[in-house]
Design a protein around this motif. Structure first.
Motif, PDB file in Angstrom:
ATOM      1  N   PHE A 191       0.814  -1.216   0.000  1.00 25.67           N
ATOM      2  CA  PHE A 191       0.000   0.000   0.000  1.00 25.67           C
ATOM      3  C   PHE A 191       0.853   1.273   0.000  1.00 25.67           C
ATOM      4  O   PHE A 191       0.329   2.384  -0.087  1.00 25.67           O
ATOM      5  N   PRO A 203       0.765   6.080   0.154  1.00 25.29           N
ATOM      6  CA  PRO A 203      -0.630   5.645   0.048  1.00 25.29           C
ATOM      7  C   PRO A 203      -1.345   6.374  -1.083  1.00 25.29           C
ATOM      8  O   PRO A 203      -2.219   5.819  -1.730  1.00 25.29           O
ATOM      9  N   ARG A 204      -0.937   7.622  -1.332  1.00 21.22           N
ATOM     10  CA  ARG A 204      -1.591   8.408  -2.371  1.00 21.22           C
ATOM     11  C   ARG A 204      -1.454   7.695  -3.720  1.00 21.22           C
ATOM     12  O   ARG A 204      -2.420   7.532  -4.466  1.00 21.22           O
ATOM     13  N   VAL A 232      -3.481   4.387  -3.767  1.00 15.77           N
ATOM     14  CA  VAL A 232      -4.913   4.579  -3.926  1.00 15.77           C
ATOM     15  C   VAL A 232      -5.220   4.949  -5.374  1.00 15.77           C
ATOM     16  O   VAL A 232      -6.178   4.475  -5.966  1.00 15.77           O
ATOM     17  N   GLN A 248      -6.181   4.411  12.621  1.00 19.46           N
ATOM     18  CA  GLN A 248      -5.649   4.607  11.285  1.00 19.46           C
ATOM     19  C   GLN A 248      -6.697   4.680  10.184  1.00 19.46           C
ATOM     20  O   GLN A 248      -6.375   5.035   9.066  1.00 19.46           O
ATOM     21  N   LEU A 277     -12.104   8.900  11.002  1.00 21.91           N
ATOM     22  CA  LEU A 277     -12.113  10.195  11.664  1.00 21.91           C
ATOM     23  C   LEU A 277     -13.248  10.094  12.681  1.00 21.91           C
ATOM     24  O   LEU A 277     -14.400  10.378  12.383  1.00 21.91           O
ATOM     25  N   PHE A 281     -13.594  22.313  -5.795  1.00 18.47           N
ATOM     26  CA  PHE A 281     -13.296  23.175  -4.669  1.00 18.47           C
ATOM     27  C   PHE A 281     -14.460  23.215  -3.696  1.00 18.47           C
ATOM     28  O   PHE A 281     -14.352  22.859  -2.542  1.00 18.47           O
ATOM     29  N   TRP A 332     -13.775   3.092   0.923  1.00 19.89           N
ATOM     30  CA  TRP A 332     -12.971   2.522  -0.157  1.00 19.89           C
ATOM     31  C   TRP A 332     -13.811   2.109  -1.354  1.00 19.89           C
ATOM     32  O   TRP A 332     -13.365   2.189  -2.491  1.00 19.89           O
ATOM     33  N   THR A 341     -15.504  23.772   1.629  1.00 21.73           N
ATOM     34  CA  THR A 341     -14.611  23.355   0.548  1.00 21.73           C
ATOM     35  C   THR A 341     -13.845  22.079   0.893  1.00 21.73           C
ATOM     36  O   THR A 341     -13.793  21.655   2.042  1.00 21.73           O
ATOM     37  N   VAL A 342     -13.268  21.516  -0.149  1.00 15.05           N
ATOM     38  CA  VAL A 342     -12.458  20.316   0.024  1.00 15.05           C
ATOM     39  C   VAL A 342     -11.287  20.626   0.960  1.00 15.05           C
ATOM     40  O   VAL A 342     -10.970  19.854   1.866  1.00 15.05           O
ATOM     41  N   ARG A 350     -12.411  20.685   4.474  1.00 10.11           N
ATOM     42  CA  ARG A 350     -12.673  19.338   4.966  1.00 10.11           C
ATOM     43  C   ARG A 350     -11.367  18.646   5.327  1.00 10.11           C
ATOM     44  O   ARG A 350     -11.265  17.966   6.342  1.00 10.11           O
ATOM     45  N   VAL A 406     -10.067  19.814   8.776  1.00  9.68           N
ATOM     46  CA  VAL A 406     -10.731  19.170   9.907  1.00  9.68           C
ATOM     47  C   VAL A 406     -10.302  17.707  10.004  1.00  9.68           C
ATOM     48  O   VAL A 406     -10.031  17.185  11.090  1.00  9.68           O
ATOM     49  N   ALA A 407     -10.213  17.051   8.847  1.00 13.92           N
ATOM     50  CA  ALA A 407      -9.853  15.629   8.835  1.00 13.92           C
ATOM     51  C   ALA A 407      -8.436  15.433   9.367  1.00 13.92           C
ATOM     52  O   ALA A 407      -8.181  14.536  10.171  1.00 13.92           O
ATOM     53  N   THR A 423      -8.338  15.792  12.998  1.00 16.13           N
ATOM     54  CA  THR A 423      -8.986  14.687  13.701  1.00 16.13           C
ATOM     55  C   THR A 423      -8.093  13.460  13.743  1.00 16.13           C
ATOM     56  O   THR A 423      -7.945  12.825  14.776  1.00 16.13           O
ATOM     57  N   ASN A 424      -7.496  13.115  12.609  1.00 11.74           N
ATOM     58  CA  ASN A 424      -6.669  11.911  12.555  1.00 11.74           C
ATOM     59  C   ASN A 424      -5.802  11.959  11.301  1.00 11.74           C
ATOM     60  O   ASN A 424      -6.211  11.531  10.228  1.00 11.74           O
ATOM     61  N   GLU A 483      -3.083  10.386  10.442  1.00 15.41           N
ATOM     62  CA  GLU A 483      -2.651   9.116   9.869  1.00 15.41           C
ATOM     63  C   GLU A 483      -3.760   8.504   9.018  1.00 15.41           C
ATOM     64  O   GLU A 483      -3.504   7.958   7.945  1.00 15.41           O
ATOM     65  N   ALA A 484      -4.990   8.618   9.505  1.00 15.81           N
ATOM     66  CA  ALA A 484      -6.105   8.081   8.724  1.00 15.81           C
ATOM     67  C   ALA A 484      -6.238   8.815   7.397  1.00 15.81           C
ATOM     68  O   ALA A 484      -6.561   8.220   6.378  1.00 15.81           O
ATOM     69  N   VAL A 485      -5.966  10.115   7.414  1.00 15.41           N
ATOM     70  CA  VAL A 485      -6.036  10.888   6.174  1.00 15.41           C
ATOM     71  C   VAL A 485      -4.953  10.415   5.210  1.00 15.41           C
ATOM     72  O   VAL A 485      -5.202  10.186   4.026  1.00 15.41           O
ATOM     73  N   ARG A 486      -3.751  10.234   5.740  1.00 20.52           N
ATOM     74  CA  ARG A 486      -2.648   9.776   4.889  1.00 20.52           C
ATOM     75  C   ARG A 486      -2.973   8.413   4.292  1.00 20.52           C
ATOM     76  O   ARG A 486      -2.769   8.172   3.110  1.00 20.52           O
ATOM     77  N   LEU A 487      -3.517   7.524   5.119  1.00 18.28           N
ATOM     78  CA  LEU A 487      -3.830   6.183   4.640  1.00 18.28           C
ATOM     79  C   LEU A 487      -5.097   6.157   3.792  1.00 18.28           C
ATOM     80  O   LEU A 487      -5.487   5.112   3.290  1.00 18.28           O
ATOM     81  N   SER A 488      -5.760   7.293   3.671  1.00 21.10           N
ATOM     82  CA  SER A 488      -6.875   7.375   2.730  1.00 21.10           C
ATOM     83  C   SER A 488      -6.390   7.858   1.371  1.00 21.10           C
ATOM     84  O   SER A 488      -7.186   8.161   0.494  1.00 21.10           O
ATOM     85  N   GLY A 489      -5.073   7.965   1.216  1.00 18.33           N
ATOM     86  CA  GLY A 489      -4.526   8.347  -0.069  1.00 18.33           C
ATOM     87  C   GLY A 489      -4.462   9.845  -0.289  1.00 18.33           C
ATOM     88  O   GLY A 489      -4.398  10.305  -1.419  1.00 18.33           O
ATOM     89  N   ILE A 490      -4.501  10.598   0.804  1.00 17.78           N
ATOM     90  CA  ILE A 490      -4.395  12.049   0.682  1.00 17.78           C
ATOM     91  C   ILE A 490      -3.098  12.467   1.366  1.00 17.78           C
ATOM     92  O   ILE A 490      -2.841  12.059   2.498  1.00 17.78           O
TER      93      ILE A 490
END
Lengths: 511, 450
Positions: free
Chosen positions: A308, A332-333, A336, A350, A353, A375, A420, B191-192, B195, B198-199, B202-203, B205-212
């Protein structure tokens, strides 16, 4: 060997009557149990059967919702762990409870440090600590060493030593051998037998059947929070215990029909990272569920994180969808974008949120199409997406505006899955998808996994629950010592073969 | 979309819980000061306040963004002075045209922010430490460039703060700051980018592992804060027509205080620019009001400190009432909402009484003021507790509500008879109006109270 028979006459040391505790669903229901003086009483059951909750109730960490406990002849209802310890009931936790940057001696006697005028009496502390450490065979460890410099196994022994060092009538050991080497295990067992000889009642929780075979006088089986049976260890064959634990054949309930797998979706070659992953390679096909079995904490999660891009690789390559050039998956980016999703082992830390809504969690990975000019978010569209996946995954919640933290474990897992699926990934890696989820939700998740595979997605499942893998997978890759030791098809495998493969990396030619 | 769809109701309820307390607190403060001094309640006062706060608004806006991504920026005050000095030196000694000097100041602000962001992201350091370093660096830099002297700039920048809107008399900086606050709030909620903020808070690592990739987003926040600080520096320079290397001392704490009063979490993931704006307003009204009363600086700080702590404590209740599982019936929903209302009413009454007593004490020096104040606080506490009980669906709260109604009835009658305390009578009458109908409803819903 089973040792001297515990006294069976007289009142039990500890008696539980109708103990119940519920969180989101039932964790314990009407458990009635007797612990005798000088016996090793094994608690067995699947993950989530209620073993840990039960032991926490006994050790005063969790207050039961109903039921009574009796210790000796007195009613026993500890308000806290400290209160329980005061009565001589101690628990050695599965997770380490040591303070890493204090010394071994300070950890052992943290709540009763010998002192004079507020100054710690180091001499006496060290002497006391040395005596306690000798009991668990840690003579070689100097009491003034910092705990963090010890190995995990030694830390576990220090923890056990801490339990042994005080007044102790009931000792609860929760998976004490998980991190120990064989000689350390022998030392521990010797200690346990000594304590048993002294009349201490020991509750022993373990997954390892051969340990229970060697130690236990009686065995209590828990399943889904209920006590199934209490049997004498000497008179009950192991397979009967296992049958009692499982209760039903999971394999029957969710049989994969195992059609012909599709084309290769992902091929990993020689993935390496540190000691955990040492050249792992495998192939996952579209339209199949590929399971990863193996011992806990030995390279499976790490391998998936490499695929991943969550961690950097030391070597190896991943090829996607039959391509001859290795895919670039350094973050991960990128993974994905290449259509790979990872549902992490630890969804709270992980995956989710927790403080945000189901809506925000569902759409997080793909906000682009929901935004005007890439946007400005269109809230209505966002909600429509969240509601679509809520319905499709049969997520039980109020509105999609509900915060994820309020959902049960199974529903939280579905929110991660929704994220996902909405992101439209076709290679889905599930790391322990059913950990901490109640039985009903587990089967729903199994059903979803099967559906996903039938839709042509490549589904990879890491699980420590072998029966789960046997039930849902088309193929199982067994990992051992950071490599894929063997791959079995449905029909080829047996539990024995899989266990043998899992252990193979640790026998003989360790390279 | 229909009026009574669930999300609409949820949003309404959240908005109510979000802004009610702040608005009530602000109005209460204005009311107290208006009643306790002759000349507070005037257009001039409000104009003065409006023209004082633009730089605080801008800095607090940036700070809110940083806090939302679970960071903190301690360097804002020093960076403000550095940007001001750069502007001044550029104009006076460098002889740059105005727009070049302004651009330079903005660039310096952005660069400081970028430094904060890059260092803390690259080496995953806590932003507290990095910005603490930057706080010293920027302050030192400002003193170094200015040779520790205040630089007189003069008329070149004066027009910025001097232009006022005809009619209302609001200054250009205030209008600009207001537009930025509103825009920042819209960006945050709609806006994105918002968002992601805030994300990440909040977390992450979860954001990173969501591919962002969270890093560019975080960097953008620090740069944006630097820019806002530079803008604030320009405004301050224009107001004082000079650049002071000691400017902005303590601004970082003021900004954090404003954000916290507005309910921003220091743990990240929660905050609102608009609510922070209310925090800025509350602090400003408090400062000006206390000055009007004749309080000395030490009293001002004492009171401001107490207000911050009270605000944070109250915010805990707000959060809990917001996160409670949704009520089953419309009736119990109404009762819960009403509980929240009472809770804030009680809290407001407590604060008003306490402050009023304090002001009287300052003004007259008579200790008898404390006794009445204490009575007010106790009454407020009672209302607050009953409100909390109702909101949590506790049955004894209904008895409390009954008692409260009786007390309001009796008190209202007594005061009305004396006809001396017109205000008190009106307040008690209002309390009665608020208490009675829900009491009836609560009794009606007795069986299914929870």
């Amino acid at each position: 060997m089973t040792g001297p028979a515990p006294e069976s006459g007289g009142p039990p040391l500890l008696a539980l009557e109708g103990v119940a505790k519920s969180y989101a669903s039932f964790a314990l229901e009407g458990v009635t149990l007797e612990l005798r003086r000088g016996e090793v009483h094994a608690l067995v059951g699947e993950n989530g059967a209620g073993k840990s909750t039960l032991s926490k109730v006994i050790a005063g960490l969790v207050a039961p919702d109903a039921g009574t406990m009796t210790l000796g002849r007195r009613a026993y209802a500890p308000a806290s762990r400290k209160a329980a310890e005061h009565e001589g009931v101690r628990m050695v936790m599965q997770e380490l409870n040591l303070i890493a940057n204090l010394s071994v001696a300070e950890n052992l006697f943290l709540d009763q440090l010998p002192h004079r005028w507020g100054w710690i009496d180091q001499g006496q502390l060290q002497a006391q600590a040395r005596a306690v450490l000798a009991q668990v065979g840690l003579d070689a460890v100097h009491p003034s060493r910092q705990v963090q410099t010890l190995g995990v196994g030694q830390q576990q022994l220090v923890e056990i030593a801490a339990g042994l060092s005080r007044k102790c009538e009931v000792l609860i050991l929760d998976e004490p051998t998980a991190a120990l080497t064989d000689p350390e295990i022998e030392l521990l067992f010797e200690q346990i037998r000594l304590l048993r000889g002294r009349g201490v009642g020991i509750v022993y929780i373990s997954h390892r059947m051969e340990e229970i075979r060697r130690l236990a006088d009686r065995i209590t089986v828990l399943r889904d929070g209920r006590l199934v049976a209490t049997r004498s260890a000497a008179e009950t064959p192991l397979d009967e215990i296992v049958r009692l634990m499982v209760g039903r054949e999971i394999g029957e309930a969710v049989h994969r029909r195992g059609g012909a797998p599709g084309p290769v979706a992902l091929r990993a070659c020689g993935l390496r990272r540190g000691d955990a992953v040492r050249g792992a390679g495998f192939e996952a096909h579209h339209g199949e569920i590929l399971g990863f079995a193996g011992l806990m904490g030995l390279g499976r999660t790490e391998t998936m994180r490499l695929v991943f891009g969550a961690d950097q690789t030391d070597g190896g390559a991943v090829y996607l969808r039959g391509s001859e050039t290795p895919a670039k998956l350094n973050s991960p980016r990128e993974a994905v974008r290449a259509g790979i999703a990872l549902l992490t082992e630890d969804r709270k830390e992980q995956g989710l949120l927790l403080g945000l809504s189901i809506r925000a969690n569902t759409t997080l990975a793909r906000l682009g199409p929901l935004a005007r000019f890439g946007f400005w978010l269109r809230r209505e569209a966002e909600r429509a997406v969240a509601e679509k996946w809520r319905d499709r995954l049969r997520l039980r919640c109020g509105t999609v505006e509900q915060r994820v933290v309020e959902l049960s474990g199974g529903n939280q897992q579905k929110v991660v899955l929704a994220k996902w699926l909405y992101r439209d990934c076709d290679i889905l890696i599930f790391d322990e998808p059913t950990r901490g989820i109640d039985v009903g939700a587990k089967f729903e998740i199994y059903g979803l996994l099967g559906q996903l595979a039938d839709e042509g997605k490549a589904v990879l499942v890491v699980s420590s629950d072998l029966k789960e893998l046997l039930g849902i997978c088309d193929r199982i890759a067994v990992m051992s010592a950071g490599r894929v030791a063997a791959v079995f098809r449905r029909g080829e495998w047996t539990q024995d073969k899989i266990m043998a493969a899992a252990l193979s990396g640790y026998l003989g030619n360790e390279s | 979309m229909s009026e009574n769809s669930p999300t609409q109701a949820v949003r309404l309820r959240r908005a109510l819980a979000d802004y009610l307390g702040l608005v009530v607190a602000l109005l209460a403060l204005v009311a107290i000061f208006s009643f306790s001094t002759q000349n507070f309640f005037s257009a001039t006062t409000f104009r003065t306040i409006a023209n004082q706060i633009p730089s605080a608004m801008l800095i607090a806006t940036g700070m809110t963004y940083v806090l939302i991504i679970a960071g903190i920026d301690l360097s804002v005050g020093s960076v403000l002075s550095l940007c001001g000095i750069v502007l001044g030196v550029g104009l006076v000694q460098g002889g740059l045209p105005l727009w070049e000097a302004l651009l330079l100041a903005l660039l310096v602000g952005a660069a400081c922010g970028a430094f904060n962001g890059l260092v803390s992201i690259r080496w995953t350091l806590p932003s507290f430490i990095v910005t603490l370093g930057m706080m010293e660096i920027a302050r030192g830099g400002a003193h170094f460039i200015a040779k520790s002297q205040t630089l007189y700039i003069g008329s070149k920048v004066e027009w910025i703060a001097a232009w006022t809107m005809p009619g209302l008399g609001l200054s250009l900086p205030f209008l600009v700051a207001l537009v930025i606050v509103v825009a920042a709030q819209l960006v945050l909620t709609g806006t994105v980018f918002g968002r992601y903020l805030v994300a990440i808070g909040t977390n992450e690592e979860a954001v990173r592992l969501s591919g962002i990739d969270p890093r560019p987003v975080k960097l953008a926040v620090y740069v944006l804060t630097g820019l806002l600080v530079a803008l604030a520096a320009i405004i301050d320079c224009s107001r004082f027509q000079s650049a002071n290397p000691n400017a902005g001392t303590g601004f970082e704490l003021q900004a954090i205080a404003a954000a916290v009063i507005g309910g921003t979490s220091l743990m990240g993931g929660r905050g609102s620019v608009l609510r922070t704006f209310f925090g800025v307003l509350i602090i400003a009204v408090l400062n000006n009001g206390l000055a009007a009363v004749g309080a000395k600086d030490e009293t001002k700080r004492l009171v401001t400190g107490a207000v911050i702590i009270v605000a944070v404590v109250l915010d805990q209740y707000r959060q809990r009432s917001g996160s409670r599982r949704t009520a089953v019936t419309p009736l119990s929903k109404a009762i819960r909402l009403y509980g929240v209302l009472l809770l804030f009413l009680g809290a407001g009454a407590m604060a008003v009484s306490a402050l009023d007593a304090l002001l009287k004490l300052i003004a007259t020096g008579r200790h008898s003021a404390l006794a009445t104040g204490l009575g007010g606080v106790a009454a407020g506490l009672l209302v607050l507790l009953v409100g909390r009980g109702l909101n949590e669906g506790r049955r004894p709260a209904v008895y409390g509500l009954g008692l409260l109604t009786l007390a309001a009835l009796g008190g209202g009658a007594v005061f009305a008879a004396q006809a001396r305390y017109g205000l008190a009578a009106a307040a008690l009458g209002a309390a009665l109006l608020l208490c009675a109908p829900p009491l009836l409803l609560a009794v009606k819903a007795w069986k299914g109270f929870r």
